[in-house]
Design a protein around this motif. Structure first.
Motif, PDB file in Angstrom:
ATOM      1  N   LEU A 152      -1.237  -9.537  -4.434  1.00  0.00           N
ATOM      2  CA  LEU A 152      -0.301  -9.410  -3.324  1.00  0.00           C
ATOM      3  C   LEU A 152      -1.091  -8.912  -2.117  1.00  0.00           C
ATOM      4  CD1 LEU A 152       1.585  -9.429  -5.845  1.00  0.00           C
ATOM      5  CD2 LEU A 152       3.127  -7.941  -4.542  1.00  0.00           C
ATOM      6  N   ASP A 153      -1.314  -9.790  -1.159  1.00  0.00           N
ATOM      7  CA  ASP A 153      -2.092  -9.443   0.028  1.00  0.00           C
ATOM      8  C   ASP A 153      -1.154  -8.991   1.142  1.00  0.00           C
ATOM      9  OD1 ASP A 153      -4.223  -9.079   1.693  1.00  0.00           O
ATOM     10  OD2 ASP A 153      -4.536 -11.197   2.121  1.00  0.00           O
ATOM     11  N   GLU A 154      -1.480  -7.844   1.755  1.00  0.00           N
ATOM     12  CA  GLU A 154      -0.637  -7.227   2.779  1.00  0.00           C
ATOM     13  C   GLU A 154       0.790  -7.058   2.253  1.00  0.00           C
ATOM     14  OE1 GLU A 154      -0.985  -8.593   6.763  1.00  0.00           O
ATOM     15  OE2 GLU A 154      -3.171  -8.658   6.706  1.00  0.00           O
ATOM     16  N   ALA A 155       0.878  -6.377   1.126  1.00  0.00           N
ATOM     17  CA  ALA A 155       2.172  -6.202   0.458  1.00  0.00           C
ATOM     18  C   ALA A 155       3.159  -5.430   1.321  1.00  0.00           C
ATOM     19  CB  ALA A 155       1.957  -5.474  -0.873  1.00  0.00           C
ATOM     20  N   ASP A 156       2.697  -4.455   2.072  1.00  0.00           N
ATOM     21  CA  ASP A 156       3.610  -3.691   2.922  1.00  0.00           C
ATOM     22  C   ASP A 156       4.267  -4.585   3.962  1.00  0.00           C
ATOM     23  OD1 ASP A 156       1.174  -4.103   4.125  1.00  0.00           O
ATOM     24  OD2 ASP A 156       1.047  -2.129   5.062  1.00  0.00           O
ATOM     25  N   GLU A 157       3.508  -5.521   4.507  1.00  0.00           N
ATOM     26  CA  GLU A 157       4.062  -6.436   5.496  1.00  0.00           C
ATOM     27  C   GLU A 157       5.095  -7.363   4.858  1.00  0.00           C
ATOM     28  OE1 GLU A 157       4.482  -7.922   9.369  1.00  0.00           O
ATOM     29  OE2 GLU A 157       3.463  -6.147   8.590  1.00  0.00           O
ATOM     30  N   MET A 158       4.852  -7.806   3.631  1.00  0.00           N
ATOM     31  CA  MET A 158       5.811  -8.693   2.971  1.00  0.00           C
ATOM     32  C   MET A 158       7.137  -7.984   2.722  1.00  0.00           C
ATOM     33  SD  MET A 158       3.685 -11.190   0.386  1.00  0.00           S
ATOM     34  CE  MET A 158       2.611 -10.001  -0.406  1.00  0.00           C
ATOM     35  N   LEU A 159       7.079  -6.706   2.343  1.00  0.00           N
ATOM     36  CA  LEU A 159       8.321  -5.969   2.134  1.00  0.00           C
ATOM     37  C   LEU A 159       9.032  -5.742   3.464  1.00  0.00           C
ATOM     38  CD1 LEU A 159       7.351  -3.347  -0.596  1.00  0.00           C
ATOM     39  CD2 LEU A 159       8.450  -5.555  -0.863  1.00  0.00           C
ATOM     40  N   ASP A 160       8.279  -5.458   4.534  1.00  0.00           N
ATOM     41  CA  ASP A 160       8.889  -5.285   5.848  1.00  0.00           C
ATOM     42  C   ASP A 160       9.594  -6.561   6.308  1.00  0.00           C
ATOM     43  OD1 ASP A 160       8.072  -2.692   6.058  1.00  0.00           O
ATOM     44  OD2 ASP A 160       6.314  -3.095   7.313  1.00  0.00           O
ATOM     45  N   MET A 161       9.069  -7.704   5.900  1.00  0.00           N
ATOM     46  CA  MET A 161       9.634  -8.988   6.317  1.00  0.00           C
ATOM     47  C   MET A 161      10.775  -9.448   5.406  1.00  0.00           C
ATOM     48  SD  MET A 161       5.982 -10.814   7.244  1.00  0.00           S
ATOM     49  CE  MET A 161       6.649 -12.417   7.684  1.00  0.00           C
ATOM     50  N   ARG A 178      -0.813 -10.021 -17.538  1.00  0.00           N
ATOM     51  CA  ARG A 178      -1.602 -10.415 -16.363  1.00  0.00           C
ATOM     52  C   ARG A 178      -2.153  -9.156 -15.682  1.00  0.00           C
ATOM     53  NH1 ARG A 178       3.264  -9.352 -14.771  1.00  0.00           N
ATOM     54  NH2 ARG A 178       3.267  -7.737 -13.173  1.00  0.00           N
ATOM     55  N   ARG A 179      -3.179  -9.381 -14.863  1.00  0.00           N
ATOM     56  CA  ARG A 179      -3.741  -8.314 -14.039  1.00  0.00           C
ATOM     57  C   ARG A 179      -3.126  -8.411 -12.640  1.00  0.00           C
ATOM     58  NH1 ARG A 179     -10.051  -7.801 -12.113  1.00  0.00           N
ATOM     59  NH2 ARG A 179     -10.010  -5.589 -11.517  1.00  0.00           N
ATOM     60  N   THR A 180      -2.714  -7.283 -12.052  1.00  0.00           N
ATOM     61  CA  THR A 180      -2.048  -7.291 -10.751  1.00  0.00           C
ATOM     62  C   THR A 180      -2.852  -6.463  -9.756  1.00  0.00           C
ATOM     63  OG1 THR A 180       0.099  -7.422 -11.875  1.00  0.00           O
ATOM     64  CG2 THR A 180       0.107  -6.855  -9.528  1.00  0.00           C
ATOM     65  N   LEU A 181      -3.245  -7.110  -8.661  1.00  0.00           N
ATOM     66  CA  LEU A 181      -3.990  -6.448  -7.596  1.00  0.00           C
ATOM     67  C   LEU A 181      -3.108  -6.388  -6.354  1.00  0.00           C
ATOM     68  CD1 LEU A 181      -7.400  -8.337  -7.994  1.00  0.00           C
ATOM     69  CD2 LEU A 181      -6.569  -6.334  -9.237  1.00  0.00           C
ATOM     70  N   LEU A 182      -2.876  -5.198  -5.866  1.00  0.00           N
ATOM     71  CA  LEU A 182      -1.970  -4.996  -4.739  1.00  0.00           C
ATOM     72  C   LEU A 182      -2.777  -4.457  -3.557  1.00  0.00           C
ATOM     73  CD1 LEU A 182       1.570  -3.451  -5.124  1.00  0.00           C
ATOM     74  CD2 LEU A 182       0.173  -2.948  -3.127  1.00  0.00           C
ATOM     75  N   MET A 187       1.025   2.894   2.310  1.00  0.00           N
ATOM     76  CA  MET A 187       1.664   3.108   1.005  1.00  0.00           C
ATOM     77  C   MET A 187       3.051   3.728   1.161  1.00  0.00           C
ATOM     78  SD  MET A 187      -0.160   1.895  -1.386  1.00  0.00           S
ATOM     79  CE  MET A 187       0.663   2.646  -2.782  1.00  0.00           C
ATOM     80  N   PRO A 188       4.002   3.018   1.774  1.00  0.00           N
ATOM     81  CA  PRO A 188       5.368   3.536   1.858  1.00  0.00           C
ATOM     82  C   PRO A 188       6.022   3.533   0.474  1.00  0.00           C
ATOM     83  CG  PRO A 188       5.272   1.293   2.672  1.00  0.00           C
ATOM     84  CD  PRO A 188       3.864   1.704   2.410  1.00  0.00           C
ATOM     85  N   LYS A 189       7.197   4.137   0.376  1.00  0.00           N
ATOM     86  CA  LYS A 189       7.877   4.268  -0.915  1.00  0.00           C
ATOM     87  C   LYS A 189       8.153   2.918  -1.588  1.00  0.00           C
ATOM     88  CE  LYS A 189      10.054   8.752  -0.043  1.00  0.00           C
ATOM     89  NZ  LYS A 189      11.340   9.497   0.082  1.00  0.00           N
ATOM     90  N   PRO A 190       8.570   1.879  -0.854  1.00  0.00           N
ATOM     91  CA  PRO A 190       8.798   0.588  -1.527  1.00  0.00           C
ATOM     92  C   PRO A 190       7.543   0.039  -2.204  1.00  0.00           C
ATOM     93  CG  PRO A 190       9.843   0.589   0.627  1.00  0.00           C
ATOM     94  CD  PRO A 190       9.008   1.825   0.560  1.00  0.00           C
ATOM     95  N   ILE A 191       6.373   0.264  -1.613  1.00  0.00           N
ATOM     96  CA  ILE A 191       5.127  -0.203  -2.231  1.00  0.00           C
ATOM     97  C   ILE A 191       4.848   0.591  -3.501  1.00  0.00           C
ATOM     98  CG2 ILE A 191       2.624  -0.325  -1.930  1.00  0.00           C
ATOM     99  CD1 ILE A 191       4.043  -2.499  -0.476  1.00  0.00           C
ATOM    100  N   VAL A 192       5.069   1.896  -3.442  1.00  0.00           N
ATOM    101  CA  VAL A 192       4.870   2.733  -4.631  1.00  0.00           C
ATOM    102  C   VAL A 192       5.794   2.277  -5.759  1.00  0.00           C
ATOM    103  CG1 VAL A 192       5.041   5.073  -5.537  1.00  0.00           C
ATOM    104  CG2 VAL A 192       4.112   4.697  -3.237  1.00  0.00           C
ATOM    105  N   ALA A 193       7.045   1.958  -5.416  1.00  0.00           N
ATOM    106  CA  ALA A 193       7.993   1.508  -6.434  1.00  0.00           C
ATOM    107  C   ALA A 193       7.575   0.159  -7.016  1.00  0.00           C
ATOM    108  CB  ALA A 193       9.396   1.411  -5.829  1.00  0.00           C
TER     109      ALA A 193
END
Length: 577
Positions: A152-161, A178-182, A187-193
């Protein structure tokens, strides 16, 4: 050049690309403690993140240094925008070229049927945006049953969108092992969750502050009168004459207005915002890459994923909302070891807020004066000398024409005409209404006394004062622009701690009121203007004096909640005489 902990084919690709060493984030993801583990990575924009996760997932993709036959995808990279997804694909293509990787790109605005055909023929890596990937998944075209790595590249931006549901549906369709790379800048709360739900024993890596992408950006800030912002943009572009420059605005309307203004002045500029189609965006980016255009006016989201090797200047025309946005915008330049400059244009009332944002981002910005006409002319002279004395190839026809010119004119006249021809191609610099920095503590400079011809006037109040660096030198241009009047039609100006009072001749007050109302929507200063009943008492609140009587205020414009107002408040209360 050999690289440790990297498959030989990828090492050869790095060497051919000119790599002599890995960036901090690239080195961190292939350390022994990171091998095979889920990871949450924070790194600056432009620090080589795409190559980093390409190296990190090579262990799961390559068997004995080679990729297997392409079938169902082994790796999935999800990016927030089309441009970023296309950029990721290009980077992975050269990195895995020696391994003959088959990479499918699935993004909105492209031919979905062509993407489905490519998926059906077998792939190693799929790169896409959340909406298009979810569509292929629901149609049965995307088979994630054999997936080994999800990124997941730029995961914070995807959640904001607003892509949370898309991401969850896609990840739920992948194998549990699977292996997951974030990768996320913040690191806002939604990313931590998200990390807690989809990762196991994730390794936390942060190279913020270590990456070369941040160190190679010079930050500057220039405080200006709000009415001078567009003129400062023009002069900054002319002063730097960057090979490619990017100007950031907050809204698509602001992008449209600034782009039209620059084109009218003669700049080769393109625009990128949410109102442009994918075809228009592709044409704009291609114009920048082949140098038919040198200036890009864009919104934050529209500029995501844009990688322009020649981009050396970023101008924050409208201020970023927070430190993360500032770094994302500025990170468009200074990438992969290249030098870049990021300049913030700061209206005087918002200087303190910007200083706080810079402190929070741990950025040392140099406060500079706005470029003057003399500054630009000096730079132009130096650039002209370099351009006109640079060695070039001259053929016989050129020499023959030069000889004919010398027969008709002196060398001095020919050289002067050549200089004039070069200058004619350059947009003219702007003369600004205010060339001072404002905020002086001198009472005589702050307060403008009564003037002849202002016996019958209407008094107005602005919710800004000394604590917000109010100064007649930049308030006057603002009033002229907002009220469609001249500086000679503004009478006395009295500046207190948290408010400013000024007078307008009664004969033009109605015209002034109408103009202020019309210009409110386009004004970026956030300064409210109100008419008040009766003149203020002499000395009532100047220099913070004690209140004597209350005057009722009639709003001309609705008060805007503005972040630049001082902690003393007082802007929402009627002025005291």
């Amino acid at each position: 050049m050999t690289f440790q902990n990297i498959p030989p084919l990828l090492g050869e690709a790095l060497a051919a690309r000119g790599y002599t060493a890995l960036t901090p984030v690239q080195a961190s993801v292939i350390e022994p403690e990171a091998l095979g583990r889920d990871m949450v990575v924070s790194a600056q924009t432009g620090s080589g993140k795409t190559v980093a996760f390409g190296l990190a997932m090579a262990e799961q993709l390559m068997e004995e240094g080679q990729l297997p036959q392409p079938r169902a995808p082994l790796a999935l990279i999800i990016a927030p925008t089309r441009e970023l997804a296309l950029q990721v694909s290009r980077e992975l293509e050269w990195l895995f070229a020696g391994a003959h990787a088959r990479i499918a790109t699935c993004v909105g605005g492209m031919d979905a049927s062509k993407e489905r055909r490519m998926l059906s023929h077998g792939t190693h890596i799929v790169v896409g945006t959340p909406g298009r990937l979810r569509d292929h998944l629901e149609r049965g075209a995307l088979d994630l049953s054999a997936l080994r790595v999800a990124v997941l590249d730029e995961a914070d931006e995807m959640l904001d969108m607003g892509f949370r549901e898309d991401l969850e549906e896609i990840l739920d369709a992948t194998p549990n092992e699977r292996r997951t790379l974030l990768f996320s800048a913040t690191m806002p709360k939604p990313i931590v969750a998200l990390a807690k739900r989809y990762q196991r024993d994730a390794l936390r890596i942060s190279t913020v502050g270590e990456d070369r992408g941040h160190g190679d950006i010079v930050y500057q800030a220039v405080a200006v009168a709000p009415a001078d912002i567009e003129a400062v943009v023009v002069n900054l572009l002319r002063l730097h004459e960057a090979e490619t420059a990017m100007l950031f605005c907050a809204t698509r309307d602001a992008v449209r207005r600034l782009h039209a203004s620059l084109v009218e002045r003669g700049f080769a500029a393109v625009a990128l915002s949410g109102e442009h189609s994918q075809n228009e965006r592709n044409h704009a980016l291609q114009a920048l890459r082949d140098q038919r255009a040198r200036v890009c006016v864009a919104t934050d989201v529209a500029a995501r994923g844009i990688d322009l090797p020649t981009l050396s200047l970023v101008v924050h025309v409208e201020l970023p909302r927070d430190a993360e946005t500032l770094q994302h915008r500025s990170g468009r330049t200074g990438r992969a070891g290249r030098k870049g400059t990021a300049i913030l244009i700061v209206p005087y009332p918002r200087r303190k807020r910007v200083e706080g944002v810079l402190r929070g981002a741990k950025i040392n910005a140099e406060w500079i004066e706005a470029p003057t006409l003399e500054d630009i002319q000096k730079q132009d002279r130096e650039r002209l000398l370099v351009a006109l004395t640079a060695p070039i190839e001259i053929d016989d026809e050129d020499r023959a024409l030069g000889a004919r010119l010398l027969e008709q004119s002196t060398p001095e006249d020919i050289a002067a005409r050549l200089v004039r021809a070069h200058r004619a191609t350059m947009p003219r610099p702007e003369e600004m209404l205010d060339q001072s920095q404002g905020g002086s503590n001198d009472r005589q400079e702050r307060d403008r006394g009564p003037r002849a011809g202002f016996e019958d006037t209407v008094w107005y109040r602005m919710d800004i004062g000394r604590r917000q660096n109010a100064d007649p030198r930049w308030l006057l241009p603002l009033l002229c622009r907002r009220g469609h009047i001249t500086k000679n039609e503004v009478g006395a100006i009295r500046i207190a701690d948290n408010e400013t009072l000024f007078e307008i001749p009664r004969a033009i007050a109605q015209k002034f009121n109408v103009a202020v109302q019309r210009s409110e929507a386009e004004d970026s200063s956030g300064i409210g203007i109100q008419a008040i009943d009766g003149p203020p008492s002499p000395g009532g609140r100047e220099r913070g004096g004690p209140p004597r009587n209350r005057l009722s205020a009639r709003p001309v414009t609705r008060h805007k909640a503005t972040p630049h107002r001082g902690s003393g408040g007082g802007g929402g209360r009627p002025p005291r005489g």
